[in-house]
Write an enzyme that holds these catalytic residues in place. Sequence first.
Site, mmCIF file in Angstrom:
data_model
loop_
_atom_site.group_PDB
_atom_site.id
_atom_site.type_symbol
_atom_site.label_atom_id
_atom_site.label_comp_id
_atom_site.label_asym_id
_atom_site.label_seq_id
_atom_site.Cartn_x
_atom_site.Cartn_y
_atom_site.Cartn_z
ATOM 1 N N SER A 40 0.810 -1.222 0.000
ATOM 2 C CA SER A 40 0.000 0.000 0.000
ATOM 3 C C SER A 40 0.844 1.275 0.000
ATOM 4 O O SER A 40 0.315 2.345 -0.293
ATOM 5 C CB SER A 40 -0.947 -0.010 1.206
ATOM 6 O OG SER A 40 -0.214 -0.099 2.407
ATOM 7 N N GLY A 108 4.906 -8.891 4.069
ATOM 8 C CA GLY A 108 3.535 -8.828 4.568
ATOM 9 C C GLY A 108 2.517 -8.974 3.441
ATOM 10 O O GLY A 108 1.431 -9.520 3.629
ATOM 11 N N GLU A 115 10.522 -9.452 -4.629
ATOM 12 C CA GLU A 115 11.038 -8.186 -4.087
ATOM 13 C C GLU A 115 12.519 -8.298 -3.771
ATOM 14 O O GLU A 115 13.289 -7.376 -4.034
ATOM 15 C CB GLU A 115 10.255 -7.819 -2.819
ATOM 16 C CG GLU A 115 8.829 -7.366 -3.117
ATOM 17 C CD GLU A 115 7.993 -7.152 -1.867
ATOM 18 O OE1 GLU A 115 7.031 -6.377 -1.948
ATOM 19 O OE2 GLU A 115 8.280 -7.756 -0.825
#
Length: 235
Positions: A40, A108, A115
């Site tokens: 986010s 998470g 990543e």
Amino acid sequence: MAEQIMTHSQGAHSQEKEAAGRAAAKLVSDGEIVGLGTGSTAYFAVIALGERVQAGLKIIGIPTSVQTGDLARTVGIPLTTLDENPEIDITIDGADEVDPNLNLIKGGGGALLREKVVASASKKMVVVADSGKVVPGLGKFPLPVEVIPFARTLIEKKIVSLGASPRLRMRPDGSLFITDNGNQILDCSFGRIDNPPALAVLLSNIPGIVEHGLFIGLAKLAIVGRGDGVEELRR
Ligand code: 5RP
């Protein structure tokens, strides 16, 4: 798209996430290959980069998840692959925890494997985070560990013997969480991790663990949202 913007703008710390994401997007220069993080906070960086691309910035992105790839396409960022461009100029990605040495817990959102590959292929990794992610020591956030399904039970036992409680990640609807790479995730509560580099080596040495969410020595800069501004942490 509108729905996704709504979702991200309603979460806790949303203003700080947006401030951090937008500040990091300003660090990207014309002609660069850009690693696009997941989550986010990275979301706001991708949105801001999309706006800069619409205004004429020439970049090519490498997304760290299917979700981020979809978002990048929606906002008009051209994409490439690591096969075509194995050297990345700058990567902007979020984190679940950031310690004073800029060691991180990530994963998470379940995208830790891609990543870490993207971060390790980057000349510079910039972390974007809200102020709640900055911690004196890692470990309050359960460490995500991506495992091949074949070895899951065995790995759970090994992780218990390291002193942690692993928990198989499920989706909110109760189904099993499967990563973009077809693997499963164990969220492992270690409590305070006194020596993150040593734990990273122990976990990497367990066969069947594809990757873990300890990012050691990869980030040199963290941009942290504070109120409606940002603070830069460097190593
Ligand atoms: C995804 C990640 C995210 O970067 C991390 O979970 C932080 O997410 P958010 O910015 O939504 O708090 O590692 O795998």
